[in-house]
Design an enzyme around this catalytic site. Structure first.
Site, PDB file in Angstrom:
ATOM      1  N   LYS A   1       0.171  -0.077   6.884  1.00 27.42           N
ATOM      2  CA  LYS A   1       0.742  -1.428   6.777  1.00 27.42           C
ATOM      3  C   LYS A   1       1.422  -1.869   8.069  1.00 27.42           C
ATOM      4  CE  LYS A   1       3.291  -0.217   3.323  1.00 27.42           C
ATOM      5  NZ  LYS A   1       2.842   1.186   3.323  1.00 27.42           N
ATOM      6  N   THR A   2       2.240  -1.019   8.629  1.00 24.01           N
ATOM      7  CA  THR A   2       2.984  -1.377   9.837  1.00 24.01           C
ATOM      8  C   THR A   2       2.043  -1.623  11.013  1.00 24.01           C
ATOM      9  OG1 THR A   2       4.950  -0.195   9.107  1.00 24.01           O
ATOM     10  CG2 THR A   2       4.750  -0.595  11.479  1.00 24.01           C
TER      11      THR A   2
ATOM     12  N   SER B   1       6.138  -1.779  -1.842  1.00 24.27           N
ATOM     13  CA  SER B   1       6.203  -2.632  -3.037  1.00 24.27           C
ATOM     14  C   SER B   1       5.268  -2.120  -4.132  1.00 24.27           C
ATOM     15  CB  SER B   1       5.963  -4.108  -2.698  1.00 24.27           C
ATOM     16  OG  SER B   1       4.941  -4.317  -1.781  1.00 24.27           O
TER      17      SER B   1
ATOM     18  N   GLY C   1       0.842  -1.197   0.000  1.00 28.18           N
ATOM     19  CA  GLY C   1       0.000   0.000   0.000  1.00 28.18           C
ATOM     20  C   GLY C   1       0.868   1.234   0.000  1.00 28.18           C
ATOM     21  N   LEU C   2       0.255   2.365  -0.187  1.00 34.16           N
ATOM     22  CA  LEU C   2       0.969   3.639  -0.178  1.00 34.16           C
ATOM     23  C   LEU C   2       1.743   3.835   1.129  1.00 34.16           C
ATOM     24  CD1 LEU C   2      -1.773   6.073  -1.550  1.00 34.16           C
ATOM     25  CD2 LEU C   2       0.419   5.544  -2.660  1.00 34.16           C
ATOM     26  N   PRO C   3       2.784   4.651   1.104  1.00 30.98           N
ATOM     27  CA  PRO C   3       3.412   5.041   2.374  1.00 30.98           C
ATOM     28  C   PRO C   3       2.344   5.672   3.283  1.00 30.98           C
ATOM     29  CG  PRO C   3       4.759   5.770   0.521  1.00 30.98           C
ATOM     30  CD  PRO C   3       3.459   5.263  -0.055  1.00 30.98           C
ATOM     31  N   ALA C   4       2.385   5.345   4.548  1.00 30.68           N
ATOM     32  CA  ALA C   4       1.451   5.863   5.565  1.00 30.68           C
ATOM     33  C   ALA C   4       0.035   5.330   5.402  1.00 30.68           C
ATOM     34  CB  ALA C   4       1.454   7.392   5.599  1.00 30.68           C
TER      35      ALA C   4
END
Length: 179
Positions: A17-18, A85, A11-14
């Site tokens: 995901k984390t 990714s 997915g996009l940064p922010a």
């Protein structure tokens, strides 16, 4: 011990995901499964410290991560790989590599661009917009949404607990959490 497999969060940064990776790790450990979380910045520091953010650098780095994921999964560990990714073709190569030995489950953490910019915990979108950061996904480098992920969650509409529940339900339905 149970079967190992790879949960690949993209997915996009922010996009969240984390947060989802951490929530899944906690829940999977509660049921006695061995879990390893591989997350962007930390893994890059050790596997690809020389890598920049060109398409070639990203692909080389992600294929290294995929290989490590493959090794862990074929030894009974659930791998949660949390990486932007951004390119479909690279994710396809990752899938092919991992599926030589284990299950690969692509999880798209959907998040509208505007929401990701507002979250921006590291201030990277802001820096990319003014040109201080180059090759930033979503600004001057594309993010190619998955066409057929096994799971899609929308982090702008769901809590992280709801997202984790969706993933865990899928894993149960697929028989991947049976001892």
């Amino acid at each position: 011990m149970g079967e190992g497999f790879v949960l690949w969060l993209t997915g996009l940064p922010a996009s969240g995901k984390t947060s989802l990776a951490k929530a899944l790790e906690i829940e999977l450990r509660k049921i006695g499964r061995r879990v390893e979380v591989l997350d962007g910045d930390e893994v890059r520091k050790w596997l690809s410290p020389e890598a920049g953010f060109t398409r070639e650098d990203r692909e080389r780095h992600l294929m290294r991560v995929a290989y490590v994921s493959k090794l862990l999964a074929r030894n009974g560990i659930i791998v949660i790989a949390s990486f932007v990714s951004p390119y479909r073709e690279v994710r396809r190569k990752i899938r092919e590599l991992i599926e030589e030995d284990s299950r690969f489950i692509e999880i798209y953490v959907r998040c509208p661009f505007e929401v990701a910019i507002k979250r921006d915990p590291k201030g990277l979108y802001r820096k990319a917009i003014v040109g201080e950061v180059r090759n930033f996904t979503g600004i001057d480098d594309p993010y190619e949404e998955p066409e057929n992920p096994e799971i899609t969650v929308d982090s702008s509409e769901m809590t992280v607990e709801e997202e984790a529940r969706v993933v865990l339900n899928y894993l149960r339905e697929e028989g991947l959490l049976d001892p």
